[in-house]
Design an enzyme around this catalytic site. Structure first.
Site, PDB file in Angstrom:
ATOM      1  N   ARG A   1      -0.002 -11.424  20.196  1.00 48.05           N
ATOM      2  CA  ARG A   1      -0.710 -10.224  20.027  1.00 48.05           C
ATOM      3  C   ARG A   1      -0.225  -8.990  19.857  1.00 48.05           C
ATOM      4  NH1 ARG A   1      -3.737 -12.923  23.886  1.00 48.05           N
ATOM      5  NH2 ARG A   1      -5.203 -13.991  22.959  1.00 48.05           N
TER       6      ARG A   1
ATOM      7  N   LYS B   1       1.471   0.038   7.429  1.00 49.59           N
ATOM      8  CA  LYS B   1       0.619  -1.220   6.419  1.00 49.59           C
ATOM      9  C   LYS B   1       1.527  -2.563   6.712  1.00 49.59           C
ATOM     10  CE  LYS B   1      -2.574   1.072   3.486  1.00 49.59           C
ATOM     11  NZ  LYS B   1      -2.699   1.156   1.743  1.00 49.59           N
TER      12      LYS B   1
ATOM     13  N   GLU C   1       7.684   5.694  -7.234  1.00 49.61           N
ATOM     14  CA  GLU C   1       6.918   6.054  -6.133  1.00 49.61           C
ATOM     15  C   GLU C   1       7.349   7.666  -5.624  1.00 49.61           C
ATOM     16  OE1 GLU C   1       4.319   4.344  -5.064  1.00 49.61           O
ATOM     17  OE2 GLU C   1       5.121   1.946  -5.478  1.00 49.61           O
TER      18      GLU C   1
ATOM     19  N   LYS D   1       4.824  11.403   2.952  1.00 41.58           N
ATOM     20  CA  LYS D   1       4.130  10.072   3.292  1.00 41.58           C
ATOM     21  C   LYS D   1       3.830  10.260   4.905  1.00 41.58           C
ATOM     22  CE  LYS D   1       3.346   5.442   3.309  1.00 41.58           C
ATOM     23  NZ  LYS D   1       3.521   4.100   2.712  1.00 41.58           N
TER      24      LYS D   1
ATOM     25  N   GLU E   1      -6.318   4.520   6.273  1.00 38.25           N
ATOM     26  CA  GLU E   1      -6.665   4.937   5.001  1.00 38.25           C
ATOM     27  C   GLU E   1      -8.380   4.766   4.845  1.00 38.25           C
ATOM     28  OE1 GLU E   1      -4.529   2.921   1.963  1.00 38.25           O
ATOM     29  OE2 GLU E   1      -6.437   3.015   0.563  1.00 38.25           O
TER      30      GLU E   1
ATOM     31  N   ARG F   1      -5.338   8.990   2.741  1.00 37.63           N
ATOM     32  CA  ARG F   1      -4.208   7.922   2.502  1.00 37.63           C
ATOM     33  C   ARG F   1      -4.305   7.329   1.203  1.00 37.63           C
ATOM     34  NH1 ARG F   1      -1.039   4.186   6.796  1.00 37.63           N
ATOM     35  NH2 ARG F   1       0.327   3.376   5.213  1.00 37.63           N
TER      36      ARG F   1
ATOM     37  N   ASN G   1      -2.456   5.664  -3.779  1.00 40.76           N
ATOM     38  CA  ASN G   1      -2.427   4.884  -4.895  1.00 40.76           C
ATOM     39  C   ASN G   1      -2.520   5.392  -6.136  1.00 40.76           C
ATOM     40  OD1 ASN G   1      -2.869   2.413  -3.311  1.00 40.76           O
ATOM     41  ND2 ASN G   1      -4.838   2.903  -2.431  1.00 40.76           N
TER      42      ASN G   1
ATOM     43  N   HIS H   1      -1.663   3.571  -9.132  1.00 38.68           N
ATOM     44  CA  HIS H   1      -1.816   2.225  -8.910  1.00 38.68           C
ATOM     45  C   HIS H   1      -3.024   1.603  -9.288  1.00 38.68           C
ATOM     46  CE1 HIS H   1       1.470   3.372  -6.062  1.00 38.68           C
ATOM     47  NE2 HIS H   1       1.445   2.199  -5.846  1.00 38.68           N
TER      48      HIS H   1
ATOM     49  N   HIS I   1      -2.026  -1.849 -10.994  1.00 43.97           N
ATOM     50  CA  HIS I   1      -2.368  -3.191 -10.759  1.00 43.97           C
ATOM     51  C   HIS I   1      -2.829  -4.062 -11.854  1.00 43.97           C
ATOM     52  CE1 HIS I   1      -2.579  -1.673  -6.162  1.00 43.97           C
ATOM     53  NE2 HIS I   1      -1.545  -1.985  -6.535  1.00 43.97           N
TER      54      HIS I   1
ATOM     55  N   HIS J   1       6.635  -3.595  -9.803  1.00 43.62           N
ATOM     56  CA  HIS J   1       5.522  -3.040  -9.412  1.00 43.62           C
ATOM     57  C   HIS J   1       5.641  -1.251  -9.566  1.00 43.62           C
ATOM     58  CE1 HIS J   1       2.555  -1.289  -6.927  1.00 43.62           C
ATOM     59  NE2 HIS J   1       3.556  -0.469  -6.053  1.00 43.62           N
TER      60      HIS J   1
END
Ligand SMILES: NC(=O)c1ccc[n+]([C@@H]2O[C@H](COP(=O)([O-])OP(=O)(O)OC[C@H]3O[C@@H](n4cnc5c(N)ncnc54)[C@H](O)[C@@H]3O)[C@@H](O)[C@H]2O)c1
Ligand SMILES: [Zn+2]
Length: 343
Positions: A109, A131, A173, A211, A221, A225, A229, A232, A236, A249
């Site tokens: 956990r 993340k 980025e 960041k 998010e 946040r 993206n 993105h 994507h 990417h």
């Protein structure tokens, strides 16, 4: 230099410097892959003062970012009899970082983990903010957890072995953070070449500070946040259409940034001059900025396959000039289609 990130339930240091001695008085597992291990594991081990240490290597590649790899890492942890005070170390790029963090969130956990990122993309973005996760057949990063590292050690000397395309993907980025949040940083990037070793540490620091600031306002998010993206939403779709084979990417994000900016110009919130400056900066690092759209309707429909479209409306992150941005789901289909036709 050290950047601190302060969150409601935890805070940690991001140390940007040559690795110094790291002493850990607990059981530790290093998670890495054969590529990084061959290049840099000896160096890392020479910096670690840890008595109870083992290494698990997982295959290199985004296609192995799966639950079944997580299962393998967990098995190694059980074989090594880790307990609840043990620590994992992620040693690699974003793929290793996301999977190590996710494993750490699951083992009994949740145990601690440390990030030692080795790609530019993971040093400026993926290793910070907690993340973690894996991909499945429904999409990228759809399974995961928020699990913050205990510390992040960023040593830019790892980047000397990074292939040029991977370096540039990381730069995309960096440009993302500057355009969305920091005009001064963008102007600095226009004047300073990141391939020059002394500049890269400054750029890493600026990106990480940005960041950390964003994540500290909105860890899970719910709002701000999502601005990370930027580029993105389009990126994507491009990655998807080209089956994750043609572009890295960060390269797809580069094209995506240019598409988002074309939309900003169309909506009157960015000047053509600002649009051009972003494009020129990306091109200095050979990041692609154009894309041949085969079928525009099809491209548009692809937005809805993206996970953000689990909420049926497309969210666009649009730069407002350089240094500011907004998140909106109020862009009309007509405007998007018109932009794509001109792109
Ligand atoms: N958690 C987050 O907030 C976040 C943010 C952005 C991206 N990501 C994730 O990060 C992943 C992409 O990360 P990435 O771009 O680092 O890719 P990656 O981890 O696949 O690394 C790219 C390649 O470089 C190799 N490599 C790593 N370090 C090297 C070095 N120093 N020298 C030579 N080769 C080296 C790797 O073995 C790999 O082949 C994606 O899965 C993405 O979803 C996560
Ligand atoms: Zn990205």
């Amino acid at each position: 230099m050290t950047v601190q990130i302060n969150l409601p339930n935890t805070s940690y240091d991001i140390i940007i410097d040559k690795l110094s001695q790291i002493t850990i008085d607990k059981k530790v597992v290093i998670v890495t892959n054969p590529t990084i291990a061959d290049l840099h594991l000896d160096y890392l081990l020479s910096k670690l003062d840890i008595e109870n240490l083992s290494v698990v290597k997982i295959p290199d590649g985004e296609q192995y970012k799966t639950l079944s790899t997580i299962e393998n890492i967990l098995e190694h942890c059980f074989e090594q009899k880790l307990n609840r005070s043990s620590v994992l170390i992620a040693f690699g790029g974003g793929v290793i970082g996301d999977m190590t963090g996710f494993t750490a969130s699951l083992y009994q956990r949740g145990i601690e983990f440390i990030q030692i990122p080795t790609t530019l993309l993971s040093q400026v973005d993926a290793s910070v903010g907690g993340k973690t996760g894996v991909n499945n057949k429904f999409g990228k990063n759809l399974i995961g957890a928020f699990h913050q590292p205990k510390a992040v050690y960023i040593d830019s000397s790892f980047l000397t072995t990074l292939p040029k395309r991977e370096f540039s993907a990381g730069v995309a980025e960096i440009v993302k953070m500057a355009v969305c949040f920091n005009k001064e940083f963008f102007e600095w990037l226009e004047k300073n070449d990141l391939r020059d070793g002394k500049n890269i540490d400054i750029a890493i620091q600026k990106s990480v500070e940005t960041k950390a600031w964003v994540v500290s306002q909105d860890e899970k998010e719910k709002g701000l946040r999502a601005a990370l993206n930027y580029g993105h939403t389009f990126g994507h779709v491009i990655e998807n259409e080209t089956k994750y084979e043609k572009y890295l990417h960060g390269e797809a994000v580069g094209i995506g940034i240019c598409m988002a900016n074309a939309l900003s110009v169309k909506l009157g919130i960015m000047s053509e001059d600002e649009q051009k400056r972003v494009k020129i900066l990306l091109e200095q690092y050979d990041i692609p900025t154009t894309y041949n759209i085969e079928d525009i309707e099809d491209f548009y429909e692809h937005f809805f396959l993206d996970k953000k479209a689990l909420d049926s409306k497309i969210k666009f992150i649009l730069a407002i000039g350089i240094g500011d941005c907004k998140i909106t789901d109020k862009v009309s289909k007509n405007d998007v289609i018109a932009m794509l036709e001109e792109f």
